[in-house]
Scaffold this motif. Structure first.
Motif, PDB file in Angstrom:
ATOM      1  N   ALA A  21       0.840  -1.199   0.000  1.00  0.00           N
ATOM      2  CA  ALA A  21       0.000   0.000   0.000  1.00  0.00           C
ATOM      3  C   ALA A  21       0.872   1.244   0.000  1.00  0.00           C
ATOM      4  N   VAL A  22       0.473   2.214  -0.811  1.00  0.00           N
ATOM      5  CA  VAL A  22       1.099   3.527  -0.794  1.00  0.00           C
ATOM      6  C   VAL A  22       0.031   4.505  -0.322  1.00  0.00           C
ATOM      7  N   ILE A  23       0.298   5.163   0.781  1.00  0.00           N
ATOM      8  CA  ILE A  23      -0.637   6.109   1.374  1.00  0.00           C
ATOM      9  C   ILE A  23       0.013   7.480   1.289  1.00  0.00           C
ATOM     10  N   SER A  24      -0.495   8.298   0.390  1.00  0.00           N
ATOM     11  CA  SER A  24       0.141   9.571   0.091  1.00  0.00           C
ATOM     12  C   SER A  24      -0.738  10.745   0.523  1.00  0.00           C
ATOM     13  N   ALA A  25      -0.245  11.509   1.490  1.00  0.00           N
ATOM     14  CA  ALA A  25      -0.810  12.785   1.924  1.00  0.00           C
ATOM     15  C   ALA A  25      -2.314  12.767   2.195  1.00  0.00           C
ATOM     16  N   PRO A  26      -2.802  11.829   2.994  1.00  0.00           N
ATOM     17  CA  PRO A  26      -4.238  11.811   3.250  1.00  0.00           C
ATOM     18  C   PRO A  26      -4.680  13.023   4.079  1.00  0.00           C
ATOM     19  N   GLY A  27      -5.803  13.608   3.709  1.00  0.00           N
ATOM     20  CA  GLY A  27      -6.353  14.714   4.483  1.00  0.00           C
ATOM     21  C   GLY A  27      -7.103  14.219   5.705  1.00  0.00           C
ATOM     22  N   ARG A  28      -7.696  13.061   5.581  1.00  0.00           N
ATOM     23  CA  ARG A  28      -8.403  12.432   6.699  1.00  0.00           C
ATOM     24  C   ARG A  28      -7.834  11.037   6.896  1.00  0.00           C
ATOM     25  N   ILE A  29      -7.727  10.627   8.145  1.00  0.00           N
ATOM     26  CA  ILE A  29      -7.201   9.297   8.435  1.00  0.00           C
ATOM     27  C   ILE A  29      -8.170   8.538   9.335  1.00  0.00           C
ATOM     28  N   THR A  30      -8.060   7.226   9.282  1.00  0.00           N
ATOM     29  CA  THR A  30      -8.785   6.326  10.179  1.00  0.00           C
ATOM     30  C   THR A  30      -7.733   5.487  10.887  1.00  0.00           C
ATOM     31  N   ALA A  63       3.897  -1.186   3.611  1.00  0.00           N
ATOM     32  CA  ALA A  63       3.233   0.093   3.369  1.00  0.00           C
ATOM     33  C   ALA A  63       4.235   1.241   3.343  1.00  0.00           C
ATOM     34  N   LEU A  64       4.002   2.139   2.420  1.00  0.00           N
ATOM     35  CA  LEU A  64       4.754   3.383   2.307  1.00  0.00           C
ATOM     36  C   LEU A  64       3.806   4.523   2.638  1.00  0.00           C
ATOM     37  N   LEU A  65       4.185   5.350   3.579  1.00  0.00           N
ATOM     38  CA  LEU A  65       3.451   6.565   3.893  1.00  0.00           C
ATOM     39  C   LEU A  65       4.307   7.721   3.418  1.00  0.00           C
ATOM     40  N   THR A  66       3.713   8.612   2.648  1.00  0.00           N
ATOM     41  CA  THR A  66       4.499   9.665   2.026  1.00  0.00           C
ATOM     42  C   THR A  66       3.693  10.950   1.873  1.00  0.00           C
ATOM     43  N   ALA A  67       4.404  12.051   1.766  1.00  0.00           N
ATOM     44  CA  ALA A  67       3.817  13.369   1.510  1.00  0.00           C
ATOM     45  C   ALA A  67       4.934  14.272   1.027  1.00  0.00           C
ATOM     46  N   GLY A  68       4.565  15.425   0.514  1.00  0.00           N
ATOM     47  CA  GLY A  68       5.557  16.434   0.172  1.00  0.00           C
ATOM     48  C   GLY A  68       6.065  17.074   1.453  1.00  0.00           C
ATOM     49  N   GLU A  69       7.363  17.340   1.532  1.00  0.00           N
ATOM     50  CA  GLU A  69       7.942  17.874   2.763  1.00  0.00           C
ATOM     51  C   GLU A  69       7.400  19.254   3.125  1.00  0.00           C
ATOM     52  N   ARG A  70       6.811  19.957   2.181  1.00  0.00           N
ATOM     53  CA  ARG A  70       6.207  21.262   2.465  1.00  0.00           C
ATOM     54  C   ARG A  70       4.678  21.167   2.525  1.00  0.00           C
ATOM     55  N   ARG A 111       7.256   2.252   5.955  1.00  0.00           N
ATOM     56  CA  ARG A 111       8.277   3.202   5.531  1.00  0.00           C
ATOM     57  C   ARG A 111       7.611   4.560   5.444  1.00  0.00           C
ATOM     58  N   LEU A 112       8.202   5.570   6.022  1.00  0.00           N
ATOM     59  CA  LEU A 112       7.705   6.939   5.971  1.00  0.00           C
ATOM     60  C   LEU A 112       8.747   7.763   5.243  1.00  0.00           C
ATOM     61  N   GLU A 113       8.354   8.341   4.121  1.00  0.00           N
ATOM     62  CA  GLU A 113       9.317   9.094   3.317  1.00  0.00           C
ATOM     63  C   GLU A 113       8.667  10.349   2.764  1.00  0.00           C
ATOM     64  N   LEU A 114       9.373  11.463   2.923  1.00  0.00           N
ATOM     65  CA  LEU A 114       8.881  12.737   2.410  1.00  0.00           C
ATOM     66  C   LEU A 114       9.563  13.064   1.094  1.00  0.00           C
ATOM     67  N   ALA A 115       8.806  13.681   0.214  1.00  0.00           N
ATOM     68  CA  ALA A 115       9.310  14.085  -1.106  1.00  0.00           C
ATOM     69  C   ALA A 115       9.544  15.591  -1.109  1.00  0.00           C
ATOM     70  N   PRO A 116      10.478  16.058  -1.924  1.00  0.00           N
ATOM     71  CA  PRO A 116      10.619  17.507  -2.074  1.00  0.00           C
ATOM     72  C   PRO A 116       9.308  18.084  -2.613  1.00  0.00           C
ATOM     73  N   GLY A 117       8.947  19.256  -2.151  1.00  0.00           N
ATOM     74  CA  GLY A 117       7.757  19.911  -2.671  1.00  0.00           C
ATOM     75  C   GLY A 117       6.617  19.903  -1.684  1.00  0.00           C
ATOM     76  N   GLY A 118       5.486  20.391  -2.182  1.00  0.00           N
ATOM     77  CA  GLY A 118       4.287  20.491  -1.369  1.00  0.00           C
ATOM     78  C   GLY A 118       3.220  19.532  -1.839  1.00  0.00           C
ATOM     79  N   HIS A 119       1.985  19.996  -1.819  1.00  0.00           N
ATOM     80  CA  HIS A 119       0.863  19.118  -2.156  1.00  0.00           C
ATOM     81  C   HIS A 119       0.513  19.181  -3.647  1.00  0.00           C
ATOM     82  N   ASP A 120       0.828  20.287  -4.294  1.00  0.00           N
ATOM     83  CA  ASP A 120       0.476  20.438  -5.713  1.00  0.00           C
ATOM     84  C   ASP A 120       1.390  19.624  -6.600  1.00  0.00           C
ATOM     85  N   GLY A 121       0.852  19.192  -7.711  1.00  0.00           N
ATOM     86  CA  GLY A 121       1.610  18.337  -8.618  1.00  0.00           C
ATOM     87  C   GLY A 121       1.574  16.917  -8.099  1.00  0.00           C
ATOM     88  N   ASN A 122       2.636  16.205  -8.307  1.00  0.00           N
ATOM     89  CA  ASN A 122       2.692  14.811  -7.882  1.00  0.00           C
ATOM     90  C   ASN A 122       4.063  14.524  -7.264  1.00  0.00           C
TER      91      ASN A 122
END
Length: 141
Positions: A21-30, A63-70, A111-122
């Motif tokens: 599973a790849v869980i990327s930048a969820p706004g709501r979590i359970t 599982a990978l949990l990820t988001a943009g670092e900004r 695994r928790l990994e942040l990507a360069p950038g924010g929420h816009d784009g991919n």
């Protein structure tokens, strides 16, 4: 982020159907929490969905949990500021950290990994692709 919400809930409800599973930048979590009703927790999944949550099965899915670092602006979650998220964090990154802590408490090796950038784009696409390619390569071995 909507896909991150879907992926995280699919992991909770149907872990046996997932190779990863790849869980990327969820706004709501359970969270796996038998004291809180859905969508905050999992106390009533049997009544709602006919499914009992199996924490061991969830933990067995890579599982990978990820988001943009900004991706840390509280205003970005204004539309998702509902009572079910109280105490889970004011930003996507904070909620991702809350989810990671909850999954790790179930003995999940995430695994928790942040990507360069924010929420816009991919910004998390390359990280997700590497993670999924590793799962595929491992399955071939």
């Amino acid at each position: 982020s909507g896909g991150g919400q879907y992926a995280s809930r699919m992991l909770l409800l149907h872990p046996g159907r997932l190779a990863g599973a790849v869980i990327s930048a969820p706004g709501r979590i359970t969270l796996i929490d038998q004291d809180q009703p859905w969508p905050r927790g999992t106390a009533d999944t049997r009544a709602r969905f006919g499914i009992d949550i199996d924490p061991a099965a969830v933990a067995a899915v890579p599982a990978l949990l990820t988001a943009g670092e900004r991706d840390d602006e509280p205003a970005a979650l204004h539309a998702q500021d509902d009572a079910s998220q109280a105490g889970y964090g004011a930003t996507r990154m904070a909620r991702l950290a809350t989810l990671a802590e909850n999954l790790r408490a179930q003995s999940a090796d995430i695994r928790l990994e942040l990507a360069p950038g924010g929420h816009d784009g991919n910004p998390t696409l390359a990280i997700a692709q590497r993670f999924l390619a590793g799962l595929i390569d491992g399955a071939r071995s």
